[in-house]
Design a protein around this motif. Structure first.
Motif, PDB file in Angstrom:
ATOM      1  N   ALA A  58       0.858  -1.188   0.000  1.00 42.11           N
ATOM      2  CA  ALA A  58       0.000   0.000   0.000  1.00 42.11           C
ATOM      3  C   ALA A  58       0.890   1.232   0.000  1.00 42.11           C
ATOM      4  CB  ALA A  58      -0.924   0.001   1.211  1.00 42.11           C
ATOM      5  N   PHE A  59       0.664   2.140  -0.951  1.00 37.02           N
ATOM      6  CA  PHE A  59       1.504   3.324  -1.105  1.00 37.02           C
ATOM      7  C   PHE A  59       0.738   4.619  -0.849  1.00 37.02           C
ATOM      8  CE2 PHE A  59       3.102   0.014  -3.941  1.00 37.02           C
ATOM      9  CZ  PHE A  59       4.423  -0.063  -3.573  1.00 37.02           C
ATOM     10  N   GLY A  60      -0.416   4.561  -0.236  1.00 33.47           N
ATOM     11  CA  GLY A  60      -1.195   5.768   0.002  1.00 33.47           C
ATOM     12  C   GLY A  60      -2.285   5.938  -1.036  1.00 33.47           C
ATOM     13  N   ALA A  61      -3.102   6.993  -0.847  1.00 36.85           N
ATOM     14  CA  ALA A  61      -4.269   7.203  -1.710  1.00 36.85           C
ATOM     15  C   ALA A  61      -3.893   7.480  -3.160  1.00 36.85           C
ATOM     16  CB  ALA A  61      -5.106   8.359  -1.161  1.00 36.85           C
ATOM     17  N   GLN A  62      -2.676   7.972  -3.402  1.00 40.25           N
ATOM     18  CA  GLN A  62      -2.278   8.285  -4.779  1.00 40.25           C
ATOM     19  C   GLN A  62      -2.012   7.034  -5.602  1.00 40.25           C
ATOM     20  OE1 GLN A  62      -0.841   9.427  -2.058  1.00 40.25           O
ATOM     21  NE2 GLN A  62      -0.859  11.670  -2.046  1.00 40.25           N
ATOM     22  N   TRP A  63      -1.883   5.887  -4.949  1.00 40.88           N
ATOM     23  CA  TRP A  63      -1.568   4.651  -5.653  1.00 40.88           C
ATOM     24  C   TRP A  63      -2.500   3.537  -5.175  1.00 40.88           C
ATOM     25  CZ3 TRP A  63       1.850   5.155  -9.521  1.00 40.88           C
ATOM     26  CH2 TRP A  63       2.698   6.257  -9.490  1.00 40.88           C
ATOM     27  N   PRO A  64      -2.704   2.518  -5.982  1.00 42.74           N
ATOM     28  CA  PRO A  64      -3.613   1.435  -5.573  1.00 42.74           C
ATOM     29  C   PRO A  64      -3.002   0.538  -4.504  1.00 42.74           C
ATOM     30  CG  PRO A  64      -2.660   0.953  -7.725  1.00 42.74           C
ATOM     31  CD  PRO A  64      -2.221   2.346  -7.374  1.00 42.74           C
ATOM     32  N   ASP A  65      -3.876  -0.051  -3.697  1.00 45.74           N
ATOM     33  CA  ASP A  65      -3.469  -1.099  -2.767  1.00 45.74           C
ATOM     34  C   ASP A  65      -3.415  -2.418  -3.522  1.00 45.74           C
ATOM     35  OD1 ASP A  65      -3.470   0.797  -0.858  1.00 45.74           O
ATOM     36  OD2 ASP A  65      -5.212   0.059   0.242  1.00 45.74           O
ATOM     37  N   VAL A  66      -2.327  -3.155  -3.303  1.00 52.39           N
ATOM     38  CA  VAL A  66      -2.075  -4.374  -4.062  1.00 52.39           C
ATOM     39  C   VAL A  66      -2.005  -5.555  -3.108  1.00 52.39           C
ATOM     40  CG1 VAL A  66      -0.406  -5.569  -5.533  1.00 52.39           C
ATOM     41  CG2 VAL A  66      -0.869  -3.129  -5.890  1.00 52.39           C
ATOM     42  N   SER A  67      -2.688  -6.640  -3.440  1.00 50.25           N
ATOM     43  CA  SER A  67      -2.636  -7.875  -2.651  1.00 50.25           C
ATOM     44  C   SER A  67      -2.238  -9.028  -3.563  1.00 50.25           C
ATOM     45  CB  SER A  67      -3.994  -8.175  -2.011  1.00 50.25           C
ATOM     46  OG  SER A  67      -4.372  -7.150  -1.122  1.00 50.25           O
ATOM     47  N   GLY A  68      -1.306  -9.855  -3.080  1.00 53.64           N
ATOM     48  CA  GLY A  68      -0.869 -11.010  -3.852  1.00 53.64           C
ATOM     49  C   GLY A  68      -0.082 -10.635  -5.097  1.00 53.64           C
ATOM     50  N   TRP A  79      -8.371   0.790  -5.651  1.00 56.22           N
ATOM     51  CA  TRP A  79      -7.889   2.155  -5.776  1.00 56.22           C
ATOM     52  C   TRP A  79      -9.054   3.108  -5.569  1.00 56.22           C
ATOM     53  CZ3 TRP A  79      -4.530   4.080 -10.501  1.00 56.22           C
ATOM     54  CH2 TRP A  79      -3.834   5.230 -10.126  1.00 56.22           C
ATOM     55  N   GLN A  80      -9.111   3.718  -4.410  1.00 59.89           N
ATOM     56  CA  GLN A  80     -10.142   4.687  -4.065  1.00 59.89           C
ATOM     57  C   GLN A  80     -11.538   4.163  -4.378  1.00 59.89           C
ATOM     58  OE1 GLN A  80      -9.362   8.682  -5.422  1.00 59.89           O
ATOM     59  NE2 GLN A  80      -7.164   8.554  -5.000  1.00 59.89           N
ATOM     60  N   GLY A  81     -11.790   2.930  -3.959  1.00 60.68           N
ATOM     61  CA  GLY A  81     -13.114   2.347  -4.098  1.00 60.68           C
ATOM     62  C   GLY A  81     -13.342   1.551  -5.366  1.00 60.68           C
ATOM     63  N   VAL A  82     -12.439   1.606  -6.308  1.00 62.46           N
ATOM     64  CA  VAL A  82     -12.548   0.819  -7.542  1.00 62.46           C
ATOM     65  C   VAL A  82     -11.702  -0.435  -7.372  1.00 62.46           C
ATOM     66  CG1 VAL A  82     -12.235   0.796 -10.038  1.00 62.46           C
ATOM     67  CG2 VAL A  82     -12.916   2.915  -8.875  1.00 62.46           C
ATOM     68  N   ALA A  83     -12.313  -1.600  -7.617  1.00 58.12           N
ATOM     69  CA  ALA A  83     -11.642  -2.877  -7.356  1.00 58.12           C
ATOM     70  C   ALA A  83     -11.412  -3.645  -8.644  1.00 58.12           C
ATOM     71  CB  ALA A  83     -12.466  -3.712  -6.383  1.00 58.12           C
ATOM     72  N   TRP A  84     -10.285  -4.368  -8.692  1.00 59.97           N
ATOM     73  CA  TRP A  84      -9.948  -5.260  -9.798  1.00 59.97           C
ATOM     74  C   TRP A  84      -9.448  -6.578  -9.222  1.00 59.97           C
ATOM     75  CZ3 TRP A  84      -8.217  -0.256  -9.363  1.00 59.97           C
ATOM     76  CH2 TRP A  84      -8.622   0.651 -10.340  1.00 59.97           C
ATOM     77  N   SER A  85      -9.532  -7.599 -10.000  1.00 57.29           N
ATOM     78  CA  SER A  85      -8.942  -8.889  -9.659  1.00 57.29           C
ATOM     79  C   SER A  85      -8.282  -9.462 -10.897  1.00 57.29           C
ATOM     80  CB  SER A  85     -10.006  -9.853  -9.117  1.00 57.29           C
ATOM     81  OG  SER A  85     -10.985 -10.125 -10.118  1.00 57.29           O
ATOM     82  N   GLN A  86      -7.404 -10.447 -10.693  1.00 58.20           N
ATOM     83  CA  GLN A  86      -6.715 -11.126 -11.798  1.00 58.20           C
ATOM     84  C   GLN A  86      -6.007 -10.125 -12.718  1.00 58.20           C
ATOM     85  OE1 GLN A  86      -9.269 -14.063 -13.758  1.00 58.20           O
ATOM     86  NE2 GLN A  86     -10.612 -14.049 -11.963  1.00 58.20           N
ATOM     87  N   VAL A  87      -5.302  -9.179 -12.100  1.00 60.54           N
ATOM     88  CA  VAL A  87      -4.568  -8.169 -12.868  1.00 60.54           C
ATOM     89  C   VAL A  87      -3.236  -8.772 -13.304  1.00 60.54           C
ATOM     90  CG1 VAL A  87      -3.591  -5.848 -12.839  1.00 60.54           C
ATOM     91  CG2 VAL A  87      -5.638  -6.363 -11.482  1.00 60.54           C
ATOM     92  N   GLN A  88      -2.898  -8.581 -14.566  1.00 57.37           N
ATOM     93  CA  GLN A  88      -1.629  -9.089 -15.067  1.00 57.37           C
ATOM     94  C   GLN A  88      -1.162  -8.267 -16.262  1.00 57.37           C
ATOM     95  OE1 GLN A  88      -1.945 -13.057 -16.784  1.00 57.37           O
ATOM     96  NE2 GLN A  88      -4.171 -12.841 -16.904  1.00 57.37           N
TER      97      GLN A  88
END
Length: 719
Positions: free
Chosen positions: A402-412, A453-462
């Motif tokens: 997690a890098f703050g609100a300016q960047w997305p939170d990343v898991s896995g 990222w600020q309420g927008v979610a993604w999965s299976q990002v590659q």
């Protein structure tokens, strides 16, 4: 005994009468003394000494006063290394019989010192006597040969000095003041130093002893202590001990250096442009060997407490750093504990040896094995580094970043890749984005299990990342979000004459706040924007990229909101909307060419306002030329008109536009029902036929005639 005493007294009188008179007359000849001083300095330093005026007094004791004294710098025609308004000194009489000018208690008042190092390595502080050939050449041109005179100084005091330094090799410069600098025993074997200086609110003192340095002997021992204070409080200290053997020739080093500061940020008082971060308990200890222009670090030990990295990486900090290398051949070990927000991270491993890293020889490869760790997971970089060629394999997994609100939170996060460079040494000195793209070859795959990222979610990002020949490509980028597949592509190319950017998106969803931040516009809209299109631009300035921008882009928002400031800017300052107005849908589709954004459709819909429009925006000036058709819903009917918006985006001008028959006015009538179906065509155009979410079902509400009439009045109707 009385007879011998009388004989001695008589001899002294004779000496004073015969020789003393000669000394008196000689010292009164100021031109004679200036010439010999200049010659002596030239022969011992290779620099030219000029003296404006020189006065000599014999009584009550011999002393001299010089004004407008200048010592030339290392560069012919460049600034003087030393410029002094006034110099005073006591003059010893007896050494004059040995052709030696000996000064005691020299006082230098208000000097201006300029220390420069040129790009070719020559420096003002490196004093090199002229060679025998140079001396012979100059002597052969003299009218008459002159006897060589030496100059000696025993004690030196400098008051109120201003020092400026400029290093062309490191591209660093600065200035500081010396309130007092005192050196005793310059003509001995162990001069004492006591130097007091200041920089803003900071004070420093340098004390200790050295070996003889004018002239230099076979050895130059050093024992120096540096103390730093700010507003009367100690902020740091350092020491230098050891010896430089053959200081005029090989310069063989055997030195031990160390220092510590309690708060790194306190040093900003001495280095105001460094922007040093908040860092606690920093200490460095090292020994230096080698010789000449290639000193070598023989051992290194670094310790730090907490260091804030938020200036470079949001919400990041180092909590502990330990760097150790006991000998030049031992691997340099690195142990770093840190935090990314509330997450603990670490960097551990080895990176070659001091000898390999300092020399950076083309044929010497330093093994590197470093791991970025987080709990039980890690991303490891392993390979070799050298000046000629470096290669690293990178692979591993981290749980969460997690890098703050300016960047997305990343898991896995999972990374697999390979990095090579044939320009390691140039990249170490210059590492801008252009340097990296031209100096690095990389191929890698990045996968992310989940991202928010600020309420927008993604999965299976590659994505696949490739760098080579000045080109960076993220192609393709895949993700799943908002219930559908999202595909994008990004290319930044520096291989040609000008930088070129290409980007394409097929139903990519992003937070509106992020996009508005990228575009440097006010956050007037809230929600999630869906982007579809392809754009390309080239140029190394914003103006060049705007003029060359080509392509098409559609943007749409459902179930978001729009701010009153934006509505007033587009529809007029009297629009009676406060705060955010909910909207069911917003859509815009634009073609870019020749520095102009051609908007072929613009629209939004809310419970009581529908808007359609088209027009153009000049990208370089943000000049608007828009035709808008707002429609206010009146229960079962509606009222609409046509508006013309011109002028710059920051202060647009809104006026009534004529209808097809050339008349100005409003149209009242037609269906005022709002079943929410009119969003379909608007969104289809903005999405270029791609799928997307539908607005929420329209909820029937109580009568809103009062709000509607306020809207009509705000649009300039029924006044």
């Amino acid at each position: 005994m009385r007879f011998k005493w009388k004989i001695g007294l008589l001899a002294g009188v004779v000496v004073l009468a015969a020789g003393g008179g000669t000394i008196f007359s000689a010292t009164q000849d100021a031109t004679w003394l200036k010439t010999r001083l200049s010659d002596a300095v030239q022969q011992s330093t290779g620099r030219h000494l000029s003296i404006g005026t020189l006065h000599v007094w014999v009584l009550p004791f011999p002393w001299v006063e010089a004004q407008n004294v200048r010592l030339s710098g290392v560069e012919d025609g460049g600034p003087d290394a030393l410029a002094v308004k006034q110099v005073r000194a006591r003059l010893s009489i007896m050494p004059l019989f040995s052709h030696r000018i000996a000064f005691e208690n020299v006082s230098v008042i208000g000097p201006k010192v300029t220390l420069r190092r040129l790009s070719d390595g020559r420096a003002d502080w490196l004093l090199t006597p002229p060679t025998t050939t140079e001396q012979g050449g100059s002597a052969s041109q003299s009218v008459a040969p002159q006897m060589h005179w030496n100059v000696g100084v025993s004690d030196l005091t400098v008051l109120q000095a201003n020092v400026q330094w400029d290093d062309a090799l490191t591209h660093r410069s600065g200035t500081f003041g010396l309130s007092r600098a005192r050196v005793r025993g310059l003509d001995g074997t162990a001069p004492d130093l006591d130097i007091q200086g200041e920089k803003g609110a900071g004070r420093f003192s340098l004390t200790g002893q050295t070996g003889p340095f004018w002239p230099l002997g076979a050895q130059l021992p050093m024992q120096l202590r540096l103390n730093l204070t700010q507003n009367g409080h100690s902020i740091g200290m350092a020491h230098l001990d050891g010896v430089i053997n053959a200081p005029r020739d090989e310069r063989v080093y055997n030195l031990h250096l160390g220092g510590s500061v309690g708060q790194l940020q306190d040093l900003n008082v001495f280095f105001p442009h460094a922007s040093l971060p908040d860092g606690q308990n920093l200490s460095v200890d090292l020994t230096v060997g080698g010789q000449g222009d290639a000193p070598q670090v023989q051992s290194l030990h670094v310790r730090t407490g907490r260091v804030d990295l938020a200036h470079w990486l949001p919400q990041a900090a180092l909590t502990r750093v330990v760097v150790d290398a006991a000998t030049p051949e031992d691997p340099l070990s690195l142990h770093v504990d840190g935090q990314m927000g509330t997450q603990p991270v670490g960097l551990n491993g080895t990176a070659g040896s001091l000898q390999q890293l300092m020399q950076m020889q083309a044929q010497a490869e330093a093994p590197v094995d470093l791991a970025l760790t987080q709990g039980d997971t890690a991303v490891r970089a392993k390979g070799t580094v050298s000046a000629a060629h470096s290669a690293l394999d990178v692979q591993g997994r981290l749980d969460h970043l997690a890098f703050g609100a300016q960047w997305p939170d990343v898991s896995g996060l999972t990374v697999t890749g390979h990095v090579e460079s044939d320009k390691t040494q140039p990249l170490f000195k210059n590492h801008t984005l252009a340097d990296v793209l031209h100096g690095v070859t990389m191929s890698g795959d990045v996968q992310v299990q989940a991202m928010n990222w600020q309420g927008v979610a993604w999965s299976q990002v590659q994505t696949h990342v490739a760098i080579g020949n000045g080109r960076l490509a993220l192609d393709p980028i895949h993700a799943v979000g908002n219930g559908q597949q999202q595909v994008a592509r990004l290319v930044y190319d520096l291989s040609g004459g000008q930088p070129q950017v290409e980007a394409s998106a097929r139903s990519v969803f992003l937070p509106l706040a992020v996009v508005q931040s990228w575009l440097h516009v006010a956050p007037d809209m809230q929600g999630t924007v869906q982007l579809v299109g392809a754009l390309s631009a080239q140029g190394d300035t914003a103006a060049a990229r705007s003029n060359s921008l080509t392509g098409h882009l559609g943007a749409s928002v459902v179930d978001g909101s729009i701010g009153s400031a934006l509505l007033r800017r587009m529809l007029g300052p009297q629009v009676p909307v406060k705060g955010q107005m909910p909207i069911r849908c917003f859509g815009v589709h634009t073609q870019f060419a020749d520095g102009v954004a051609h908007i072929d459709q613009l629209g939004l819909e809310s419970d009581f306002l529908h808007l359609r429009g088209q027009g153009s925006v000049t990208l370089g000036t943000h000049e608007l030329n828009m035709q808008l058709a707002p429609q206010v819903l009146l229960g079962g009917a509606s009222a609409s008109s046509s508006l013309h918006v011109t002028g710059p985006w920051a202060s647009p001008q809104v006026s009534m536009a004529s209808a097809n028959d050339g008349r100005f006015g409003i149209t009242i009538g037609g269906s005022g029902s709002d079943e929410g179906t009119s969003c379909t065509a608007l969104l289809a155009t903005a999405r270029e036929g791609a799928d997307g979410p539908n607005p929420a079902t329209v909820q029937k509400k109580a009568s809103k005639e009062e709000k509607i009439m306020n809207m009509l009045h705000g649009l300039g109707l029924f006044r």
